[in-house]
Design an enzyme around this catalytic site. Structure first.
Site, PDB file in Angstrom:
ATOM      1  N   SER A  30       2.949  -6.109   0.983  1.00 40.17           N
ATOM      2  CA  SER A  30       2.614  -5.482  -0.287  1.00 40.17           C
ATOM      3  C   SER A  30       3.866  -5.105  -1.061  1.00 40.17           C
ATOM      4  O   SER A  30       3.840  -4.235  -1.904  1.00 40.17           O
ATOM      5  CB  SER A  30       1.770  -4.245  -0.021  1.00 40.17           C
ATOM      6  OG  SER A  30       2.487  -3.375   0.813  1.00 40.17           O
ATOM      7  N   LYS A  76       1.518   5.563   2.380  1.00 39.87           N
ATOM      8  CA  LYS A  76       2.737   5.231   1.642  1.00 39.87           C
ATOM      9  C   LYS A  76       3.141   6.383   0.721  1.00 39.87           C
ATOM     10  O   LYS A  76       4.321   6.723   0.615  1.00 39.87           O
ATOM     11  CB  LYS A  76       2.520   3.945   0.841  1.00 39.87           C
ATOM     12  CG  LYS A  76       2.465   2.702   1.726  1.00 39.87           C
ATOM     13  CD  LYS A  76       2.073   1.484   0.909  1.00 39.87           C
ATOM     14  CE  LYS A  76       2.059   0.240   1.783  1.00 39.87           C
ATOM     15  NZ  LYS A  76       1.449  -0.902   1.066  1.00 39.87           N
TER      16      LYS A  76
END
Ligand code: ADP
Length: 643
Positions: free
Chosen positions: A525, A568
């Site tokens: 990602s 994250k």
């Protein structure tokens, strides 16, 4: 999707309780299983009909609980005791008998009494013989007037005593007492036996080794026979988790046991004296519940699996449930259950309940869901309880749960924390200032380990651009473990570069480096971060280092959603970042707990332009870049209607 669910705080405040002490915990184990209604119904049906079950699902979601709850629905009054008797014809083939539950003990006792009595009778007759010999000797001595005869008579008596006392047949007369292999009392529930990870001997039964194999001192074979879990589960439930880890031979043996409902016990160790012994078939009429995750089931012995499927059910258990009123209540019941089960920790007040429910939301990894990986959540409940106990408080509050979360971090999280410390010390990433071509990306670790939650890390990315040696033959040079991902990401978005920078990347060499990556980082990602670093390098516009970002980039420059956003964002907070850019489509997936909330500015991005607006430092170059982008977009708009 966006129906409005009440905030957890508000919902809990309306609960009509002070603490979880006021919650009623159901008696029946079946009713304690949360969020598995469908699996529960099937398991109940299977129990009533004595069918086998395969339970598929993540660890700690209630599979063994479901299996155990079956015993309350199995037909009762069928329970049996199993006895093993010596076999006079063939000592190596002990005999097996079953009797109604509770009778086994009685039978053994009767045999013991009988054996005692026989032993007593025997010693009496021995004494009688000895006494007679001595008496005869004395009489003979008197009649024959010889002292020597008395001496001989005593010698003879002593000899007789020795011969009789050490005669194995006489001595082992107690060996006629049978051994109780499996016993119940008449009021017992059907047994539940968890045989997860059991070795062959424990699973199938064994015959113990006999250190004294001869000389009249050996333990008779039938006394050395030990029941296996398959026999202990007779008329009950045998539960085996991670069934694929069972040796193929053992899976084969279970298959035989299922078909025959009987399985003889023999010595499992080939070298021991027990290996010669094999009993008559021992009853093992159990309901098998085999469990595991998808992989486990795929790898199990095909014959065993098809047998279970043919004669039972295959059920998938849930690993999350909807976040609604009913299920939140169940979660509160869960806390109460865990507290009562633990017996040592105090109950939870409302503030602590709020934290647990929020953690369940977060760990589900999905919007509007609650996790059902309740073993791990139960661990959190206990650690929070222990903290309250250690501070001599009789109630668990929010601060205990928050402290517990820090303490019970999974391994991956602890490693990530260490790596953040180290990266800060060695300045592999910055949290302030600005640098050309350097971006604080975000990644997750542990995504492939089956952890309930992701753990985030800061993944610094550095890009540098040099003119290609030969025009049109530019290279992408990416180092580090994630090199291939980086090359692919750059190629995928080369059209975006062209659109935004107006330059053809085939005329440049682009160097990309992931700084200090290690095993287990999932960088899929990272394409938004890579693109930002490369554009910054091409345009020579510095990147704001107080910004971290995650997102996947489409070939058209749209920012696509990614996994593990909450983790994250947490990593960005822990690292001391001021802003974090996330895909707009992920914005609602972020669930922060009290410890993290309001500590960072979260900026949703729909396109790479949105990212660059925030990430690139304001400068005349940046203004020029955006003027150019705007003109490209405007041109595109003018061109379109002509189509
Ligand atoms: P599995 O067999 O799926 O690995 P278990 O049934 O052994 O999980 O669950 C372990 C513990 O976690 C249980 O003893 C219970 O405390 C808690 N637990 C797990 N799932 C549930 C559930 N669905 N409902 C209530 N408690 C659960």
């Amino acid at each position: 999707m966006e129906e409005n669910i009440e905030s957890v705080e508000e919902w809990v405040s309306k609960l009509d309780i002070e603490t979880t002490k006021d919650i009623h915990v159901p008696k029946l184990l079946f009713d304690q299983v949360i969020g598995q209604d469908q699996a529960g119904e099937i398991v109940k049906k299977a129990a009533l009909q004595r069918r086998h079950v395969i339970l598929i699902g993540e660890p700690g979601t209630g599979k063994s609980m479901l299996a155990q709850s079956m015993v309350d629905f199995l037909p009762k009054s069928e329970l049996e005791d199993i006895l093993v008797f010596p076999n006079p014809e063939d000592p190596n083939k002990p005999k097996i008998k079953t009797v109604p539950a509770g009778k086994g003990k009685e039978i053994v006792r009767q045999y013991q009494i009988k054996a005692e009595r026989e032993k007593r009778d025997r010693s009496r007759s021995i004494m009688f013989v000895i006494f007679s010999v001595v008496l005869l000797g004395i009489i003979a001595a008197i009649v024959l007037r010889s002292i020597t005869l008395i001496f001989f008579a005593i010698m003879a008596a002593a000899f007789l005593y020795m011969a009789m006392a050490f005669n194995p047949v006489i001595r082992n007369e107690k060996a006629m007492v049978p051994k109780l292999l499996v016993s119940h009392s008449s009021t017992d529930k059907p047994p539940f036996v968890d045989s997860t990870g059991a070795h062959s001997g424990a699973l199938l039964g064994d015959v113990r080794h006999d250190p004294f194999q001869s000389g009249g001192l050996e333990t008779p074979a039938h006394e050395r026979v030990e029941a296996g879990n398959i026999h202990k589960a007779h008329k009950g439930v045998l539960f085996i988790d991670e069934i694929n880890l069972l040796r193929p031979e053992d899976q084969q043996a279970i298959l035989t046991a299922l078909q025959e409902k009987k399985y003889p016990i023999s010595g499992q160790s080939e070298r021991s004296a027990g290996a010669m012994v094999q009993t008559e078939p021992v009853p093992c009429d159990f309901v098998l519940v085999a469990a595991g995750n998808y992989d486990a089931i795929r790898n199990m012995h095909p014959a065993l699996r098809s047998r279970i499927r043919g004669y039972g059910y295959e059920v998938v258990v849930n690993d999350y449930m909807d976040d609604n009123d009913e299920n939140r209540k169940k979660l509160v019941q869960f806390i109460a259950q865990e507290v009562e089960k633990d017996k040592k920790i105090p109950h939870f007040d409302k503030s602590a309940i709020v934290e647990i429910i929020k953690e369940a939301q977060k760990r589900s990894g999905r919007r509007n869901k609650l996790t059902l990986r309740l073993r791990e959540l139960g661990g959190l409940v206990r650690v929070a309880g222990d903290i309250a106990v250690s501070q001599k408080r009789n109630i668990v509050t929010a601060s205990d749960v928050i402290a517990a979360k820090a303490l019970s971090k999974p391994l991956e999280q602890q490693i990530a924390d260490k790596s953040i410390e180290i990266k800060k010390i060695y300045k592999t990433f910055r949290t302030e200032g600005s640098v050309v071509g350097m971006v604080n990306g975000l990644a997750v670790v542990g995504a492939d380990t089956g952890m309930a939650e992701y753990t985030g890390v800061v993944l610094p990315i550095v890009a540098e651009v040099t003119p290609a040696e030969h025009k049109g033959a530019g290279n992408i040079i990416a180092t580090g473990k994630l090199g291939d991902i980086a090359k692919e990401a750059v190629l995928n978005v080369s059209a975006v570069f062209k659109k935004i920078t107006g330059k053809d990347i085939s005329n440049m060499d682009i160097h990309i480096q992931f700084v200090g990556t290690y095993e287990g980082v999932e960088g899929d990602s990272a394409s938004v971060s890579i693109a930002t670093a490369v554009i910054s390098a091409i345009e020579n516009i510095p990147v704001d280092q107080s910004v971290a970002m995650t997102g996947s980039l489409s070939v058209r420059g749209d920012v696509l959603p990614v996994g593990g956003v909450t983790a994250k964002v947490e990593a960005a907070i822990e690292a001391g970042m001021a802003k974090v850019i996330v895909p707009e489509l992920n914005y609602n997936d972020i669930i922060l707990d009290a410890e993290h909330i309001n500590r960072i500015q979260i900026i949703p991005a729909r396109t790479i332009e949105d990212v660059l607006k925030v990430a690139l430092v304001n400068s005349p170059e940046k203004d020029k870049l955006f003027d150019r982008i705007a003109s490209i977009i405007n041109n595109a708009k003018i061109i379109k209607p002509q189509k």
